[in-house]
Design an enzyme around this catalytic site. Structure first.
Site, PDB file in Angstrom:
ATOM      1  N   ARG A  21       0.839  -1.031   0.022  1.00  0.00           N
ATOM      2  CA  ARG A  21      -0.140  -0.073   0.092  1.00  0.00           C
ATOM      3  C   ARG A  21       1.090   1.341   0.024  1.00  0.00           C
ATOM      4  NH1 ARG A  21      -1.993  -3.650   3.924  1.00  0.00           N
ATOM      5  NH2 ARG A  21      -4.108  -4.635   3.460  1.00  0.00           N
ATOM      6  N   HIS A 115      -2.855   1.925  -5.875  1.00  0.00           N
ATOM      7  CA  HIS A 115      -3.645   0.678  -5.381  1.00  0.00           C
ATOM      8  C   HIS A 115      -4.086   0.032  -6.665  1.00  0.00           C
ATOM      9  CE1 HIS A 115      -5.419  -0.831  -1.850  1.00  0.00           C
ATOM     10  NE2 HIS A 115      -6.522  -1.356  -2.622  1.00  0.00           N
ATOM     11  N   ARG A 118      -1.186  -2.531  -6.694  1.00  0.00           N
ATOM     12  CA  ARG A 118      -1.190  -3.476  -5.551  1.00  0.00           C
ATOM     13  C   ARG A 118      -2.241  -4.370  -6.090  1.00  0.00           C
ATOM     14  NH1 ARG A 118      -1.467  -4.632  -0.114  1.00  0.00           N
ATOM     15  NH2 ARG A 118      -3.492  -5.276   0.694  1.00  0.00           N
ATOM     16  N   HIS A 141      -4.177  -9.341   4.150  1.00  0.00           N
ATOM     17  CA  HIS A 141      -5.629  -9.354   4.574  1.00  0.00           C
ATOM     18  C   HIS A 141      -5.851  -9.973   5.642  1.00  0.00           C
ATOM     19  CE1 HIS A 141      -6.291  -8.523  -0.080  1.00  0.00           C
ATOM     20  NE2 HIS A 141      -6.226  -7.516   0.482  1.00  0.00           N
ATOM     21  N   TYR A 150     -10.039 -11.175  -6.170  1.00  0.00           N
ATOM     22  CA  TYR A 150      -9.062 -11.350  -7.127  1.00  0.00           C
ATOM     23  C   TYR A 150      -9.438 -12.421  -8.135  1.00  0.00           C
ATOM     24  CZ  TYR A 150      -6.650  -7.805  -4.760  1.00  0.00           C
ATOM     25  OH  TYR A 150      -6.541  -6.652  -3.968  1.00  0.00           O
TER      26      TYR A 150
END
Length: 171
Positions: A21, A115, A118, A141, A150
C-alpha cells in the site's frame, strides 16, 4: 516510460513488486530490507498483520544502489532533511505525484493508481498459479473474502481444469 529518478522507480516497483500500500512504502525503514534473506518486512497497520514479502533480485540491486548513493538513515525513502539534520519519511502525496507524473508521459487512456499496482500484483500472482491463501498472507488481508475478489478479476486458464480422479492413480 519509467520515472527518471531511481528512487521514484523503486517506489513504484515496491508498490507492484511487493504489493505494498502507499503508506507502507512511506513507512519502510532501512532495517526492513533484508538483502541476505531477500525479504521486505512490513509492519502491521491495516489488517493488523506483520508480514514478510519476497524481495526480487532486480529490486534488491536497485535498492542497494539507491541506499549506497542516497544514504538513508532511518526511513528508506525520505522527503527532506530538517534543520536539525533528521530525515523525514515521504508521504502518500509523494507517491501520488510520482504516479501522476509517470501517467502524464505515456499515451494511454488507462487510469492507474498506487492501489491498482497492488491489485495487479495480486491478480498476476493468482494468474501465475499462486494459491489464494498465500496471496492473502502476502497482501496482509485479515479476511479471505477480501482476497477472493481477485478470483473474479484474474484471467485464469480454463483449459487446466481437471478432476482429482484424473491424477489419483498416476502416482
Amino acid at each position: 516510460l519509467s520515472p527518471q529518478y531511481l528512487r521514484h522507480r523503486l517506489r513504484l516497483a515496491l508498490l507492484y513488486g511487493c504489493g505494498l500500500r502507499s503508506y507502507e512504502v512511506c513507512d519502510l525503514r532501512c532495517a526492513d530490507i533484508d538483502f541476505e534473506r531477500k525479504t521486505v518486512f512490513v509492519r502491521k497497520k491495516k489488517g493488523h498483520i506483520d508480514r514478510y514479502l519476497p524481495l526480487n533480485d532486480m529490486l534488491a540491486r536497485g535498492l542497494k544502489t539507491y541506499m549506497s548513493n542516497e544514504h538513508p538513515v532511518e526511513y528508506l525513502f525520505y522527503s527532506q532533511v530538517s534543520a536539525d539534520g533528521n530525515q523525514h519519511p515521504i508521504t502518500t502525496s509523494t507517491i501520488q505525484w510520482i504516479i501522476k507524473e509517470s501517467r502524464s508521459k505515456i499515451d494511454t487512456k488507462k487510469r492507474y493508481t498506487a492501489h491498482s499496482l497492488r491489485h495487479s500484483f495480486a491478480t498476476h500472482l493468482l494468474e501465475d498459479g499462486l494459491n489464494i491463501l498465500s496471496i492473502k498472507e502476502m497482501m496482509g488481508h485479515s479476511r479471505i473474502e477480501t482476497t477472493m475478489i481477485y478470483l473474479q478479476i484474474a484471467q485464469l486458464d480454463n483449459h487446466s481444469k481437471f478432476s482429482p480422479l484424473d491424477t489419483l492413480y498416476q502416482k
